[in-house]
Design a protein around this motif. Structure first.
Motif, short mmCIF file in Angstrom:
data_model
loop_
_atom_site.label_atom_id
_atom_site.label_comp_id
_atom_site.label_asym_id
_atom_site.label_seq_id
_atom_site.Cartn_x
_atom_site.Cartn_y
_atom_site.Cartn_z
N ARG A 70 -12.53 36.24 27.12
CA ARG A 70 -12.76 36.22 25.67
C ARG A 70 -14.22 36.01 25.31
O ARG A 70 -14.70 36.52 24.29
CB ARG A 70 -11.91 35.12 25.03
CG ARG A 70 -10.45 35.42 24.99
CD ARG A 70 -10.08 36.18 23.73
NE ARG A 70 -10.13 35.32 22.57
CZ ARG A 70 -10.24 35.74 21.32
NH1 ARG A 70 -10.37 37.03 21.08
NH2 ARG A 70 -10.26 34.88 20.30
N GLY A 71 -14.94 35.25 26.11
CA GLY A 71 -16.35 35.02 25.85
C GLY A 71 -16.60 34.45 24.46
O GLY A 71 -15.94 33.49 24.04
N GLU A 72 -17.52 35.05 23.72
CA GLU A 72 -17.93 34.54 22.42
C GLU A 72 -16.90 34.83 21.32
O GLU A 72 -17.09 34.40 20.17
CB GLU A 72 -19.28 35.12 22.03
CG GLU A 72 -20.42 34.66 22.94
CD GLU A 72 -21.76 35.21 22.51
OE1 GLU A 72 -21.80 35.96 21.49
OE2 GLU A 72 -22.77 34.89 23.16
N GLU A 73 -15.84 35.56 21.64
CA GLU A 73 -14.81 35.84 20.64
C GLU A 73 -13.91 34.64 20.37
O GLU A 73 -13.19 34.61 19.38
CB GLU A 73 -13.96 37.03 21.10
CG GLU A 73 -14.72 38.35 21.13
CD GLU A 73 -13.83 39.51 21.55
OE1 GLU A 73 -12.65 39.26 21.87
OE2 GLU A 73 -14.32 40.64 21.54
N GLU A 107 -14.81 28.68 17.37
CA GLU A 107 -15.65 27.52 17.73
C GLU A 107 -14.82 26.30 18.14
O GLU A 107 -15.08 25.67 19.16
CB GLU A 107 -16.55 27.16 16.54
CG GLU A 107 -17.48 25.99 16.83
CD GLU A 107 -18.34 25.62 15.65
OE1 GLU A 107 -19.09 24.62 15.74
OE2 GLU A 107 -18.28 26.33 14.62
N TRP A 108 -13.81 25.97 17.33
CA TRP A 108 -13.00 24.78 17.65
C TRP A 108 -12.13 25.02 18.88
O TRP A 108 -12.04 24.15 19.76
CB TRP A 108 -12.13 24.39 16.46
CG TRP A 108 -11.20 23.27 16.76
CD1 TRP A 108 -9.84 23.28 16.75
CD2 TRP A 108 -11.56 21.92 17.14
NE1 TRP A 108 -9.32 22.06 17.09
CE2 TRP A 108 -10.36 21.20 17.34
CE3 TRP A 108 -12.77 21.27 17.35
CZ2 TRP A 108 -10.35 19.87 17.73
CZ3 TRP A 108 -12.77 19.93 17.73
CH2 TRP A 108 -11.56 19.24 17.91
N GLU A 109 -11.53 26.20 18.97
CA GLU A 109 -10.72 26.50 20.15
C GLU A 109 -11.58 26.46 21.41
O GLU A 109 -11.16 25.96 22.46
CB GLU A 109 -10.07 27.88 20.02
CG GLU A 109 -9.03 27.97 18.92
CD GLU A 109 -9.63 28.40 17.59
OE1 GLU A 109 -10.82 28.09 17.34
OE2 GLU A 109 -8.92 29.05 16.80
N GLY A 110 -12.82 26.94 21.30
CA GLY A 110 -13.75 26.88 22.43
C GLY A 110 -14.09 25.46 22.80
O GLY A 110 -14.23 25.13 23.99
N THR A 111 -14.22 24.59 21.80
CA THR A 111 -14.50 23.18 22.05
C THR A 111 -13.36 22.54 22.85
O THR A 111 -13.59 21.80 23.82
CB THR A 111 -14.71 22.42 20.73
OG1 THR A 111 -15.85 22.97 20.05
CG2 THR A 111 -14.92 20.94 20.96
N LEU A 112 -12.13 22.84 22.44
CA LEU A 112 -10.97 22.30 23.15
C LEU A 112 -10.92 22.80 24.59
O LEU A 112 -10.70 22.02 25.53
CB LEU A 112 -9.68 22.69 22.42
CG LEU A 112 -9.44 22.05 21.05
CD1 LEU A 112 -8.23 22.70 20.38
CD2 LEU A 112 -9.24 20.55 21.16
N MET A 113 -11.14 24.09 24.75
CA MET A 113 -11.04 24.67 26.09
C MET A 113 -12.15 24.19 27.00
O MET A 113 -11.93 23.95 28.19
CB MET A 113 -11.03 26.20 25.98
CG MET A 113 -9.75 26.73 25.35
SD MET A 113 -9.72 28.54 25.24
CE MET A 113 -8.17 28.80 24.37
#
Length: 282
Positions: free
Chosen positions: A190-193, A196-202
């Motif tokens: 997924r990269g930058e797709e 922001e919050w989901e990326g923080t959790l992951m």
């Protein structure tokens, strides 16, 4: 002297059916405009007026149910969705939505029955597969839940990040040592797709940030989002503690997740399930 309510009722009785339906549509459209703006209480007021003018307007019942669910009134949502289905039993989205609301009320069998019906009406209904997958995971059916989530993703749903978090949760709860592998592959693809919050959790779940940074990100959120993020962050932090064998730390964080009372969140439901498992171990 007549009361205002009696006067209104008399006026409505004098209107021809076509005029009532037209006025109901005006209120329905106003309600949908409020819903689009995120003002659910105002939307409910308009949709209620539409229903008073035209009790057979299935879409008004459907969308008032949706507003009630967004306000975390699951019982009210189920009642409205049920009336909508009585008027139009072909509403696949209403079966999906009532299934989610019943899951929120811990009626997992009822929720599954609704989601089964939604999929019968549309065998390629991606969102219903995701919802049924989540419900099956919460019911302890890992194989069925994972298969449904995979099918929902295969059908091209736009909701691709949170289902990966549900799968990670189920794998950790099952004690699988490679739970992070699929999540890491998802993040790489997924990269930058990724949001922001989901990326923080992951990033936290993959060990790229620590618990303090995750919880600090919650405090930095705007008030409308803060309680939802607190529900999610405390849950996932609790699951990491669970995976490390820290039962006391896991319990504390899971209890904080539940204390947010975000009943419609998957993480709230998962947190309650994990707390029950901790109780069983003691």
């Amino acid at each position: 002297m007549r009361s205002p309510v009696v006067s209104l009722l008399l006026a409505l009785l004098l209107l021809p059916p076509a005029a009532l339906a037209q006025d109901a549509k005006v209120h329905y459209d106003a309600g949908m405009a409020h819903l689009q703006d995120g003002d659910c209480p105002a939307a409910i007021a308009e949709l209620t007026q539409a229903i008073r003018l035209d009790p057979q307007m299935a879409v008004a019942w459907k969308d008032r149910g949706r507003c009630r669910y967004l306000l975390e009134d699951a019982e009210g949502a189920v009642a409205d969705y049920t009336r909508a289905l009585e008027l139009d039993p072909t509403f696949k989205m209403v079966y999906n939505n009532r299934g989610a609301a019943r899951r929120t009320l811990d009626d997992l069998p009822g929720g599954l029955a609704d989601l089964d019906r939604a999929i019968e009406l549309d065998p390629e209904f991606d969102f219903a597969f995701l919802n049924r997958g989540l419900t099956r995971l919460l019911a302890g059916d890992s194989a069925g839940g994972r298969a449904d989530v995979a099918r929902g993703l295969e059908l091209g749903t736009q909701y691709v990040d949170y289902p990966q978090l549900w799968l990670w949760t189920d794998r950790v709860a099952a004690g699988e040592s490679d739970a992070a592998k699929a999540l890491e592959a998802h993040v790489a693809a997924r990269g930058e797709e990724i949001g922001e919050w989901e990326g923080t959790l992951m990033s936290f779940l993959l060990g790229r940030s620590d618990e303090a940074a995750l919880l600090a990100a919650v405090e930095g959120a705007e008030p409308p989002d803060r309680s939802g993020r607190a529900c999610e962050a405390n849950f996932y932090a609790g699951m990491v503690r669970w995976a490390k064998g820290d039962a006391a730390g896991a319990r504390s964080l899971l209890e904080k997740s539940v204390a947010t009372s975000r009943w419609t969140f998957a993480e709230y439901a998962f947190a309650r399930r994990m707390l029950r498992r901790l109780d069983e171990k003691e």
